[in-house]
Write an enzyme that holds these catalytic residues in place. Sequence first.
Site, PDB file in Angstrom:
ATOM      1  N   LEU A 299     -28.495  18.743  48.995  1.00 41.33           N
ATOM      2  CA  LEU A 299     -27.739  18.062  47.836  1.00 41.33           C
ATOM      3  C   LEU A 299     -26.270  17.524  48.502  1.00 41.33           C
ATOM      4  CD1 LEU A 299     -27.319  20.497  44.850  1.00 41.33           C
ATOM      5  CD2 LEU A 299     -28.652  18.348  45.291  1.00 41.33           C
TER       6      LEU A 299
ATOM      7  N   CYS B 235     -17.368  24.322  47.115  1.00 43.60           N
ATOM      8  CA  CYS B 235     -18.813  24.704  47.594  1.00 43.60           C
ATOM      9  C   CYS B 235     -19.214  24.796  48.801  1.00 43.60           C
ATOM     10  CB  CYS B 235     -20.037  25.120  46.310  1.00 43.60           C
ATOM     11  SG  CYS B 235     -18.601  26.262  45.096  1.00 43.60           S
TER      12      CYS B 235
HETATM   13  P1  NAD Z   1     -13.217  31.278  40.370  1.00 47.03           P
HETATM   14  O1  NAD Z   1     -12.513  31.342  41.661  1.00 47.03           O
HETATM   15  O2  NAD Z   1     -13.248  30.813  39.677  1.00 47.03           O
HETATM   16  O3  NAD Z   1     -13.113  32.897  39.937  1.00 47.03           O
HETATM   17  C1  NAD Z   1     -13.582  33.635  40.153  1.00 47.03           C
HETATM   18  C2  NAD Z   1     -12.895  34.933  40.005  1.00 47.03           C
HETATM   19  O4  NAD Z   1     -13.678  36.092  39.866  1.00 47.03           O
HETATM   20  C3  NAD Z   1     -11.585  34.625  40.270  1.00 47.03           C
HETATM   21  O5  NAD Z   1     -10.241  34.269  38.110  1.00 47.03           O
HETATM   22  C4  NAD Z   1     -10.391  36.076  40.023  1.00 47.03           C
HETATM   23  O6  NAD Z   1      -9.571  36.685  39.547  1.00 47.03           O
HETATM   24  C5  NAD Z   1     -11.830  36.755  39.803  1.00 47.03           C
HETATM   25  N1  NAD Z   1     -12.499  37.929  40.651  1.00 47.03           N
HETATM   26  C6  NAD Z   1     -12.206  38.019  42.129  1.00 47.03           C
HETATM   27  N2  NAD Z   1     -12.431  39.996  42.259  1.00 47.03           N
HETATM   28  C7  NAD Z   1     -12.120  40.348  41.497  1.00 47.03           C
HETATM   29  C8  NAD Z   1     -11.980  41.860  40.931  1.00 47.03           C
HETATM   30  N3  NAD Z   1     -12.500  42.865  41.557  1.00 47.03           N
HETATM   31  N4  NAD Z   1     -12.113  42.076  39.021  1.00 47.03           N
HETATM   32  C9  NAD Z   1     -11.940  41.031  38.524  1.00 47.03           C
HETATM   33  N5  NAD Z   1     -11.851  39.979  38.999  1.00 47.03           N
HETATM   34  C10 NAD Z   1     -12.558  39.688  40.232  1.00 47.03           C
HETATM   35  O7  NAD Z   1     -14.346  31.055  41.791  1.00 47.03           O
HETATM   36  P2  NAD Z   1     -16.193  30.186  40.637  1.00 47.03           P
HETATM   37  O8  NAD Z   1     -15.730  29.065  41.290  1.00 47.03           O
HETATM   38  O9  NAD Z   1     -16.295  30.906  38.920  1.00 47.03           O
HETATM   39  O10 NAD Z   1     -17.121  31.265  41.482  1.00 47.03           O
HETATM   40  C11 NAD Z   1     -17.454  32.201  41.579  1.00 47.03           C
HETATM   41  C12 NAD Z   1     -19.484  31.646  42.588  1.00 47.03           C
HETATM   42  O11 NAD Z   1     -20.176  31.264  42.102  1.00 47.03           O
HETATM   43  C13 NAD Z   1     -18.678  31.199  43.967  1.00 47.03           C
HETATM   44  O12 NAD Z   1     -19.579  32.057  44.793  1.00 47.03           O
HETATM   45  C14 NAD Z   1     -19.249  29.880  44.001  1.00 47.03           C
HETATM   46  O13 NAD Z   1     -20.357  29.819  44.959  1.00 47.03           O
HETATM   47  C15 NAD Z   1     -20.525  30.119  42.640  1.00 47.03           C
HETATM   48  N6  NAD Z   1     -20.585  28.750  42.502  1.00 47.03           N
HETATM   49  C16 NAD Z   1     -19.768  28.168  42.155  1.00 47.03           C
HETATM   50  C17 NAD Z   1     -19.714  27.117  40.817  1.00 47.03           C
HETATM   51  C18 NAD Z   1     -18.996  25.983  40.833  1.00 47.03           C
HETATM   52  O14 NAD Z   1     -19.512  25.150  40.174  1.00 47.03           O
HETATM   53  N7  NAD Z   1     -17.723  26.275  40.934  1.00 47.03           N
HETATM   54  C19 NAD Z   1     -21.484  26.595  40.966  1.00 47.03           C
HETATM   55  C20 NAD Z   1     -22.274  27.525  41.582  1.00 47.03           C
HETATM   56  C21 NAD Z   1     -21.870  28.560  41.798  1.00 47.03           C
HETATM   57  C1  UGA Z   2     -21.925  20.960  43.030  1.00 46.41           C
HETATM   58  C2  UGA Z   2     -24.155  21.337  42.850  1.00 46.41           C
HETATM   59  O1  UGA Z   2     -24.633  20.357  42.355  1.00 46.41           O
HETATM   60  C3  UGA Z   2     -24.143  22.804  42.176  1.00 46.41           C
HETATM   61  O2  UGA Z   2     -25.599  22.481  41.583  1.00 46.41           O
HETATM   62  C4  UGA Z   2     -24.081  23.627  42.524  1.00 46.41           C
HETATM   63  O3  UGA Z   2     -24.422  24.880  41.592  1.00 46.41           O
HETATM   64  C5  UGA Z   2     -22.746  23.762  42.685  1.00 46.41           C
HETATM   65  O4  UGA Z   2     -22.749  22.373  43.509  1.00 46.41           O
HETATM   66  C6  UGA Z   2     -21.642  25.234  44.141  1.00 46.41           C
HETATM   67  O5  UGA Z   2     -22.608  25.810  43.614  1.00 46.41           O
HETATM   68  O6  UGA Z   2     -20.838  25.151  43.196  1.00 46.41           O
HETATM   69  P1  UGA Z   2     -20.267  20.562  42.341  1.00 46.41           P
HETATM   70  O7  UGA Z   2     -19.611  20.506  43.464  1.00 46.41           O
HETATM   71  O8  UGA Z   2     -19.433  20.674  41.058  1.00 46.41           O
HETATM   72  O9  UGA Z   2     -21.868  21.115  41.768  1.00 46.41           O
HETATM   73  O10 UGA Z   2     -20.317  18.994  41.754  1.00 46.41           O
HETATM   74  P2  UGA Z   2     -21.477  17.931  42.717  1.00 46.41           P
HETATM   75  O11 UGA Z   2     -22.251  17.165  41.094  1.00 46.41           O
HETATM   76  O12 UGA Z   2     -22.496  18.301  43.098  1.00 46.41           O
HETATM   77  O13 UGA Z   2     -20.482  16.583  43.060  1.00 46.41           O
HETATM   78  C7  UGA Z   2     -19.966  17.833  44.698  1.00 46.41           C
HETATM   79  C8  UGA Z   2     -19.490  16.527  45.477  1.00 46.41           C
HETATM   80  O14 UGA Z   2     -20.177  15.415  46.011  1.00 46.41           O
HETATM   81  C9  UGA Z   2     -18.443  16.184  44.466  1.00 46.41           C
HETATM   82  O15 UGA Z   2     -17.384  15.785  45.399  1.00 46.41           O
HETATM   83  C10 UGA Z   2     -19.574  14.498  44.513  1.00 46.41           C
HETATM   84  O16 UGA Z   2     -18.469  13.130  44.150  1.00 46.41           O
HETATM   85  C11 UGA Z   2     -19.876  14.118  45.217  1.00 46.41           C
HETATM   86  N1  UGA Z   2     -21.139  13.727  45.357  1.00 46.41           N
HETATM   87  C12 UGA Z   2     -21.878  13.544  44.512  1.00 46.41           C
HETATM   88  C13 UGA Z   2     -21.452  12.697  46.225  1.00 46.41           C
HETATM   89  O17 UGA Z   2     -20.410  12.262  46.846  1.00 46.41           O
HETATM   90  N2  UGA Z   2     -22.190  10.960  45.632  1.00 46.41           N
HETATM   91  C14 UGA Z   2     -23.372  12.274  44.578  1.00 46.41           C
HETATM   92  O18 UGA Z   2     -24.086  11.440  44.667  1.00 46.41           O
HETATM   93  C15 UGA Z   2     -23.413  13.155  44.342  1.00 46.41           C
END
Ligand code: NAD
Ligand code: UGA
Length: 463
Positions: free
Chosen positions: A236, A285
């Site tokens: 992506l 991420c």
């Molecule tokens: P985040 O930082 O928002 O949340 C993680 C939470 O885990 C925090 O609130 C922290 O306090 C808690 N935590 C850490 N260690 C702990 C423990 N030992 N016990 C209890 N709580 C604990 O992170 P996030 O954005 O939710 O991301 C979590 C995972 O999911 C990451 O690996 C990320 O790469 C993945 N991910 C994130 C997204 C996204 O859109 N943010 C999308 C897909 C995957």
């Molecule tokens: C991204 C992936 O889209 C999710 O599938 C994945 O689960 C997630 O990362 C993750 O692992 O955290 P997210 O980062 O929330 O999701 O948002 P996106 O919509 O992917 O946008 C990421 C960045 O790319 C943003 O800054 C957005 O503005 C930029 N973007 C996206 C562009 O500049 N151009 C595009 O066409 C799309």
Amino acid sequence: MENKFTKNICCIGAGYVGGPTMSVIAYNCPEFIVNVVDINKQRINAWNSNDFSKLPIFEPGLEKIVKKCRDRNLFFSLKVEECISEADIIFISVNTPTKTKGIGAGFASDLKWIESSARQIAKFAKGHTIVVEKSTLPVKTAETIKLILNSSKQNNKINEDTHKKNFSIVSNPEFLAEGTAIEDLQNPDRVLIGGEDDYSIDVVSDIYKNWVDPDKIITTNLWSSELSKLVANAFLAQRISSINSISALCEITGANINEVAKAIGSDSRIGSKFLKAGPGFGGSCFKKDILNLVYLCRYYGLKEVGDYWEQVVDINQWQQRRISSLVIKNLFGTLSNKKLAVFGFSFKANTNDTRESPSINISKDLLQEGAKLSFYDPKVKEKQIVIEFDKSVEEIFINDTALKAAEGADAIIVLTEWEEFNYLDWKKIFDVMRKPAWVFDARVYLDKENLKNIGFKVWSLGT
Ligand code: NAD
Ligand code: UGA
């Protein structure tokens, strides 16, 4: 109370993934109890707030779901040990940021929160427990988690409970994007479940089958599932770097990036999504996951593969520097004594998340050139902006309207594609700015001709 529920799910981590994902599971599976636990008291309090607009995460549709399920079968608490000990299935959804020191610093994922979660599970779980990796992890992490879980028998006092204790591990990465999290969770393109034993894969699949078409549930071995998550994000992000690299060529040749994106995206083999040029990808991420992929490739001796993927991040940084340089060049090569309004601080629209937002790097470049920056973002709070900058920086002003941010400014830089930016009274904004008044549209989002007709000087990315 739990007796009326047929399954007990615990999720460690009440963040951007844990909170919304578990809310959607609780919503679709009223017969399951879902406990979301965290060590962050402030976050848990916010999840439990009576004022639903104060939930710690802003996601369209989330409030409605939490309202319906909280205190019914969805609970947010600090009771990590208790909830682990009662659970049949434990999702680990903790943060996995890039390591900042030690071996692999700057590239590898820091797994200390994963390790501490695994140790807590090892200690407090009872009977057979399915442990689900929801966090994004380097391929082969399940090996480490298994080792920690299985060593629990050596660490704990042996009693009847310890004998009964055993674990299965499943990888179930999350693909939601912020801003569309609820829609993505309710109607996912696919659900990926990797595991070693059919029973555990079936148990996790059965959760999703409550609302997801079974044809969309893909099952694989553990390692394919772990790796696919990293590769999905890398692909992506690669598309964004590809289109951004071409945006620079468009500016020189007279081609238009939106037209090029449409022309190539109409080829069904290429597809139209993720071809929007902009100030580079942000979010917590993409960068971390690609750097982790690069680290893994190099660790396994695949230097060329690692170098190939690192370019995706390099182009992203280059695009941000390119935008700052263009702003400076157009404002006569200096920003000292100039006020610039930054429209948008979240890393994309419809989220209040600012992690790795392009606005951060670009703003820092502009501050370095002596600019005063006046911010406006409809969802990002003042303290989230201020925290990104050195305490000694005084040239930062946060505003609650776009108009106020633009007052006396020489230029507006649009860095997030908030829908409301299209509906602003641009004539009024023009009137309060110092002339010549510039708009730098790094999202190629605004009506360039309209702005020009009002009197603005306009630079629009890739045009
Ligand atoms: P985040 O930082 O928002 O949340 C993680 C939470 O885990 C925090 O609130 C922290 O306090 C808690 N935590 C850490 N260690 C702990 C423990 N030992 N016990 C209890 N709580 C604990 O992170 P996030 O954005 O939710 O991301 C979590 C995972 O999911 C990451 O690996 C990320 O790469 C993945 N991910 C994130 C997204 C996204 O859109 N943010 C999308 C897909 C995957
Ligand atoms: C991204 C992936 O889209 C999710 O599938 C994945 O689960 C997630 O990362 C993750 O692992 O955290 P997210 O980062 O929330 O999701 O948002 P996106 O919509 O992917 O946008 C990421 C960045 O790319 C943003 O800054 C957005 O503005 C930029 N973007 C996206 C562009 O500049 N151009 C595009 O066409 C799309």
